[in-house]
Write a protein that holds these residues in place. Structure first.
Motif, PDB file in Angstrom:
ATOM      1  N   GLN A  10      14.989  16.871   0.246  1.00 33.73           N
ATOM      2  CA  GLN A  10      15.002  16.904  -1.393  1.00 33.73           C
ATOM      3  C   GLN A  10      15.244  16.007  -1.562  1.00 33.73           C
ATOM      4  OE1 GLN A  10      14.647  19.941  -2.834  1.00 33.73           O
ATOM      5  NE2 GLN A  10      15.616  18.855  -5.068  1.00 33.73           N
ATOM      6  N   GLN A  11      16.021  15.092  -0.645  1.00 30.37           N
ATOM      7  CA  GLN A  11      16.066  13.375  -1.348  1.00 30.37           C
ATOM      8  C   GLN A  11      14.210  13.089  -1.392  1.00 30.37           C
ATOM      9  OE1 GLN A  11      18.681  11.682   1.844  1.00 30.37           O
ATOM     10  NE2 GLN A  11      20.336  13.109   0.976  1.00 30.37           N
ATOM     11  N   GLU A  12      13.754  13.365  -0.247  1.00 35.07           N
ATOM     12  CA  GLU A  12      12.458  12.809  -0.188  1.00 35.07           C
ATOM     13  C   GLU A  12      11.525  12.998  -1.043  1.00 35.07           C
ATOM     14  OE1 GLU A  12      11.344  10.243   1.604  1.00 35.07           O
ATOM     15  OE2 GLU A  12      13.189  10.210   2.532  1.00 35.07           O
ATOM     16  N   ARG A  13      11.594  13.873  -2.073  1.00 34.81           N
ATOM     17  CA  ARG A  13      11.087  14.557  -2.732  1.00 34.81           C
ATOM     18  C   ARG A  13      11.241  13.475  -3.786  1.00 34.81           C
ATOM     19  NH1 ARG A  13      11.225  21.588  -2.043  1.00 34.81           N
ATOM     20  NH2 ARG A  13       9.786  21.725  -0.230  1.00 34.81           N
ATOM     21  N   GLY A  14      12.287  13.930  -4.521  1.00 28.41           N
ATOM     22  CA  GLY A  14      12.597  13.647  -5.355  1.00 28.41           C
ATOM     23  C   GLY A  14      12.561  12.086  -5.728  1.00 28.41           C
ATOM     24  N   ARG A  15      12.170  10.445  -3.773  1.00 28.18           N
ATOM     25  CA  ARG A  15      11.285   9.501  -4.055  1.00 28.18           C
ATOM     26  C   ARG A  15      10.491   9.514  -4.467  1.00 28.18           C
ATOM     27  NH1 ARG A  15      14.729   8.063   1.639  1.00 28.18           N
ATOM     28  NH2 ARG A  15      17.041   7.861   0.808  1.00 28.18           N
ATOM     29  N   ALA A  16       9.632  10.061  -4.057  1.00 23.36           N
ATOM     30  CA  ALA A  16       7.786  10.430  -3.941  1.00 23.36           C
ATOM     31  C   ALA A  16       7.833  10.665  -5.969  1.00 23.36           C
ATOM     32  CB  ALA A  16       7.654  11.944  -3.549  1.00 23.36           C
ATOM     33  N   GLY A  17       9.085  11.200  -6.587  1.00 24.37           N
ATOM     34  CA  GLY A  17       8.783  12.219  -7.945  1.00 24.37           C
ATOM     35  C   GLY A  17       8.823  10.308  -8.668  1.00 24.37           C
ATOM     36  N   GLY A  18      10.355   9.402  -7.898  1.00 25.97           N
ATOM     37  CA  GLY A  18      10.421   8.699  -8.854  1.00 25.97           C
ATOM     38  C   GLY A  18       9.230   7.793  -8.573  1.00 25.97           C
ATOM     39  N   LEU A  19       8.764   7.224  -7.704  1.00 22.30           N
ATOM     40  CA  LEU A  19       7.662   6.556  -6.364  1.00 22.30           C
ATOM     41  C   LEU A  19       6.188   7.488  -7.900  1.00 22.30           C
ATOM     42  CD1 LEU A  19       7.330   6.070  -3.046  1.00 22.30           C
ATOM     43  CD2 LEU A  19       7.797   4.224  -5.261  1.00 22.30           C
ATOM     44  N   LYS A  20       5.650   8.302  -8.568  1.00 19.04           N
ATOM     45  CA  LYS A  20       4.983   8.700  -8.803  1.00 19.04           C
ATOM     46  C   LYS A  20       4.566   8.385 -10.468  1.00 19.04           C
ATOM     47  CE  LYS A  20       3.536  12.615  -6.605  1.00 19.04           C
ATOM     48  NZ  LYS A  20       2.966  14.295  -6.331  1.00 19.04           N
ATOM     49  N   GLN A  21       5.917   9.017 -10.930  1.00 22.70           N
ATOM     50  CA  GLN A  21       6.689   7.962 -12.196  1.00 22.70           C
ATOM     51  C   GLN A  21       6.201   6.861 -12.050  1.00 22.70           C
ATOM     52  OE1 GLN A  21      10.200   9.376 -13.252  1.00 22.70           O
ATOM     53  NE2 GLN A  21      10.013   8.695 -15.912  1.00 22.70           N
TER      54      GLN A  21
ATOM     55  N   LYS B 193      -1.853  -5.221  -9.927  1.00 22.79           N
ATOM     56  CA  LYS B 193      -2.926  -4.492  -9.949  1.00 22.79           C
ATOM     57  C   LYS B 193      -2.474  -4.128  -8.055  1.00 22.79           C
ATOM     58  CE  LYS B 193      -7.551  -5.839 -11.321  1.00 22.79           C
ATOM     59  NZ  LYS B 193      -8.802  -5.905 -11.278  1.00 22.79           N
ATOM     60  N   ASP B 194      -1.890  -6.074  -7.425  1.00 23.07           N
ATOM     61  CA  ASP B 194      -1.023  -5.740  -6.103  1.00 23.07           C
ATOM     62  C   ASP B 194       0.390  -4.654  -6.070  1.00 23.07           C
ATOM     63  OD1 ASP B 194      -2.399  -7.489  -5.357  1.00 23.07           O
ATOM     64  OD2 ASP B 194      -1.177  -9.517  -5.638  1.00 23.07           O
ATOM     65  N   GLU B 195       1.409  -4.624  -7.235  1.00 24.02           N
ATOM     66  CA  GLU B 195       2.119  -3.682  -7.085  1.00 24.02           C
ATOM     67  C   GLU B 195       1.225  -2.368  -7.141  1.00 24.02           C
ATOM     68  OE1 GLU B 195       4.427  -4.601 -10.568  1.00 24.02           O
ATOM     69  OE2 GLU B 195       5.347  -6.472  -9.553  1.00 24.02           O
ATOM     70  N   ASN B 196       0.628  -1.952  -8.116  1.00 28.07           N
ATOM     71  CA  ASN B 196       0.064  -0.520  -7.909  1.00 28.07           C
ATOM     72  C   ASN B 196      -0.297  -0.115  -6.984  1.00 28.07           C
ATOM     73  OD1 ASN B 196      -0.965   1.806  -9.101  1.00 28.07           O
ATOM     74  ND2 ASN B 196      -2.770   0.947  -8.747  1.00 28.07           N
ATOM     75  N   THR B 197      -1.927  -1.164  -5.750  1.00 28.76           N
ATOM     76  CA  THR B 197      -1.626  -0.815  -4.149  1.00 28.76           C
ATOM     77  C   THR B 197      -0.295  -0.658  -3.595  1.00 28.76           C
ATOM     78  OG1 THR B 197      -3.474  -2.047  -4.841  1.00 28.76           O
ATOM     79  CG2 THR B 197      -2.591  -2.195  -2.612  1.00 28.76           C
ATOM     80  N   SER B 198       0.184  -1.397  -3.625  1.00 22.03           N
ATOM     81  CA  SER B 198       1.506  -0.954  -3.135  1.00 22.03           C
ATOM     82  C   SER B 198       2.940  -0.029  -3.138  1.00 22.03           C
ATOM     83  CB  SER B 198       2.650  -1.889  -3.185  1.00 22.03           C
ATOM     84  OG  SER B 198       3.962  -2.409  -2.686  1.00 22.03           O
ATOM     85  N   HIS B 199       2.443   0.584  -4.466  1.00 23.63           N
ATOM     86  CA  HIS B 199       2.956   2.020  -5.077  1.00 23.63           C
ATOM     87  C   HIS B 199       2.195   3.187  -4.355  1.00 23.63           C
ATOM     88  CE1 HIS B 199       5.431   0.251  -8.496  1.00 23.63           C
ATOM     89  NE2 HIS B 199       5.826  -0.492  -7.063  1.00 23.63           N
ATOM     90  N   LYS B 200       0.699   2.715  -4.339  1.00 24.44           N
ATOM     91  CA  LYS B 200       0.203   3.414  -3.786  1.00 24.44           C
ATOM     92  C   LYS B 200       0.430   3.898  -2.076  1.00 24.44           C
ATOM     93  CE  LYS B 200      -3.375   3.779  -7.730  1.00 24.44           C
ATOM     94  NZ  LYS B 200      -5.065   3.836  -7.881  1.00 24.44           N
ATOM     95  N   GLU B 201      -0.088   2.449  -1.677  1.00 25.88           N
ATOM     96  CA  GLU B 201       0.753   2.949  -0.316  1.00 25.88           C
ATOM     97  C   GLU B 201       2.015   3.727   0.184  1.00 25.88           C
ATOM     98  OE1 GLU B 201       0.375  -1.180   1.349  1.00 25.88           O
ATOM     99  OE2 GLU B 201      -2.528  -0.996   1.465  1.00 25.88           O
ATOM    100  N   ARG B 202       2.756   3.223  -0.184  1.00 19.53           N
ATOM    101  CA  ARG B 202       4.783   3.815  -0.341  1.00 19.53           C
ATOM    102  C   ARG B 202       4.485   5.438  -0.574  1.00 19.53           C
ATOM    103  NH1 ARG B 202       9.080   0.394  -3.470  1.00 19.53           N
ATOM    104  NH2 ARG B 202       7.612  -1.102  -2.260  1.00 19.53           N
ATOM    105  N   ASP B 203       3.339   5.258  -2.150  1.00 12.34           N
ATOM    106  CA  ASP B 203       3.578   7.043  -2.166  1.00 12.34           C
ATOM    107  C   ASP B 203       2.986   7.781  -0.814  1.00 12.34           C
ATOM    108  OD1 ASP B 203       3.358   8.906  -3.764  1.00 12.34           O
ATOM    109  OD2 ASP B 203       1.607   8.158  -4.457  1.00 12.34           O
ATOM    110  N   SER B 204       2.052   7.379  -0.691  1.00 14.92           N
ATOM    111  CA  SER B 204       1.063   7.652   0.444  1.00 14.92           C
ATOM    112  C   SER B 204       2.163   8.546   1.865  1.00 14.92           C
ATOM    113  CB  SER B 204      -0.330   7.204   1.034  1.00 14.92           C
ATOM    114  OG  SER B 204      -1.528   7.673   1.979  1.00 14.92           O
ATOM    115  N   LYS B 205       2.645   7.146   1.755  1.00 14.29           N
ATOM    116  CA  LYS B 205       3.675   7.238   3.816  1.00 14.29           C
ATOM    117  C   LYS B 205       4.226   7.936   2.895  1.00 14.29           C
ATOM    118  CE  LYS B 205       2.711   2.630   5.224  1.00 14.29           C
ATOM    119  NZ  LYS B 205       4.246   1.552   5.248  1.00 14.29           N
ATOM    120  N   GLN B 206       4.720   8.453   2.009  1.00  5.29           N
ATOM    121  CA  GLN B 206       6.166   9.836   1.324  1.00  5.29           C
ATOM    122  C   GLN B 206       5.808  10.691   1.092  1.00  5.29           C
ATOM    123  OE1 GLN B 206       9.159   9.075   1.380  1.00  5.29           O
ATOM    124  NE2 GLN B 206       9.647   6.323   1.261  1.00  5.29           N
ATOM    125  N   VAL B 207       4.071  11.115   1.257  1.00  6.81           N
ATOM    126  CA  VAL B 207       3.766  12.452   1.122  1.00  6.81           C
ATOM    127  C   VAL B 207       3.374  12.631   2.337  1.00  6.81           C
ATOM    128  CG1 VAL B 207       1.570  13.341   0.516  1.00  6.81           C
ATOM    129  CG2 VAL B 207       2.333  11.775  -0.700  1.00  6.81           C
TER     130      VAL B 207
END
Length: 403
Positions: A176-187, A230-244
């Motif tokens: 549940q916590q990871e789902r909340g974090r993943a939602g925040g990262l997507k936003q 762009k770097d931040e976007n790439t970092s967020h995408k990588e973090r989002d992929s790891k969370q998924v």
């Protein structure tokens, strides 16, 4: 060890064997429940009841077994059908082992017991008329102690089940916590992408509206911001992929734990039914009547206080049920001497019989019990182990001596 032979040959076999073997309702009472439980699957018991008019669709396993056991004590259509079914099922075993010399048969029984292929031999042992009490007691003891092993499995399974449930709850919270974090990262990722588009649009407008030489510094600044975004976007995408990926792994582990939980619950239910059958079998040794009279098998134990010292504390309630089903009054001391010397002395004074298993007691506790029983002239039974069968045997022997 089961098999089928042609009907005509089987009928000839039964004609020769009938006078030398017991009928199903003639076997010893303590063998009836184990024979039905081990030789007839619950589905087979249900089919037999259904053929005799029972509606078994809503019946639970223990209700089907109890209904079958209600017919097994005398000759009736159900007991005869059970006997025919078992004779067909184990006809080869009956033919091979019903006349075998006792020592050879017992050796085959031990071999089958080790290999887990003893159901047919167990049935033959129950219906043979010529086996000695020694062999009967050995065979019954083997199956009886198997029930105790199952009781230990029940306790282990329940502990494992509790651990699995706690782990499942913990994983659910983490998921549940990871789902909340993943939602925040997507936003955040969506906001970053929008900011990047806005920055690019601003840059295009600047290029069109102003001369390159006047806005060079600002353009460089915007380019730097764009690269950073762009770097931040790439970092967020990588973090989002790891969370998924982590979420999928947790979901897979949760499914596995749910499957294990279901298997443990099923095993617990089956083992609980076996423990219940064990208690019913032990208490069936004692005749029960509405009023306790001189002819009652438990007459001498009525109003007698039975003190058990030590043993397995977790099955104290089973000790209590066994003593009370025998007509006695139950008392218990855990055998610890640190703060219980005065307490145990008072209990021995009140007791009419003291039972002390030596395998679950300290040497100090055993010596203390012996000394107190001599001091207050109380009968004491020192048992080699703390199993229910040993306690039951002690009560039955005491009852026989009193009678």
């Amino acid at each position: 060890m089961s098999g089928r032979i042609p009907k005509k040959s089987f009928e000839n076999l039964l004609t020769c064997e009938t006078e030398q073997l017991k009928r199903i309702w003639e076997i010893q009472n303590n063998f009836k429940c184990p024979v039905i439980g081990s030789c007839l699957k619950i589905e087979e018991q249900g089919r037999i009841l259904k053929k005799n008019g029972y509606k078994i669709k809503r019946m639970k396993s223990h209700e089907i077994h109890r209904a079958v056991m209600g017919y097994i004590n005398d000759e009736n259509p159900v007991s005869m059908k059970i006997e025919r079914y078992l004779n067909h099922k184990y006809c080869k075993v009956i033919s091979a082992f019903s006349h075998m010399e006792q020592e050879s048969f017992f050796a085959e029984w031990k071999k089958g017991f080790r290999n887990g292929e003893m159901d047919g031999l167990f049935y033959v042992a129950a219906i043979r008329k010529d086996l000695s009490e020694k062999f009967i007691e050995e065979i019954f003891g083997d199956t009886h102690m198997l029930c105790h092993a199952n009781l230990e499995k029940v306790m282990k399974s329940r502990r494992a089940l509790s651990m699995q449930e706690n782990a499942a709850r913990k994983l659910a919270r983490m998921l549940q916590q990871e789902r909340g974090r993943a939602g925040g990262l997507k936003q955040k990722c969506a906001i970053t992408v929008q900011e990047l588009k806005n920055a690019e649009n601003s840059l295009q407008k600047i290029k069109k509206s102003q001369a390159v030489d006047a806005t060079c510094d600002e353009v460089l600044k915007l380019k730097t911001e764009i690269f950073q975004l762009k770097d931040e976007n790439t970092s967020h995408k990588e973090r989002d992929s790891k969370q998924v990926a982590a979420m999928r792994m947790m979901q897979s582990e949760k499914s596995y734990l749910q499957t294990e939980l279901f298997n443990l619950q099923s095993a617990n239910q089956q083992l609980a039914e076996e423990v219940s059958g064990l208690i019913s079998k032990l208490t069936s040794f004692v005749e029960k009547e509405d009023q306790c009279r001189d002819k009652c098998a438990r007459y001498q134990l009525c109003s007698k206080r039975i003190l058990i010292v030590g043993g397995i504390t977790k099955i104290k309630h089973l000790y209590k049920q066994l003593v009370e089903s025998s007509g006695g009054e139950f008392d218990y001391h855990d055998g610890y001497m640190n703060n219980g010397k005065i307490n145990i002395e008072a209990r021995v004074m009140r007791a009419d019989l003291v039972i002390c298993p030596v395998n679950c007691n300290s040497h100090t506790a055993c010596e203390r019990v012996k000394n107190l029983c001599r001091k207050f002239d109380r009968p004491v039974k020192m048992l080699a182990n703390s199993s229910l069968s040993s306690i039951s045997d002690a009560l039955l022997k005491e009852n026989a001596l009193l009678n």
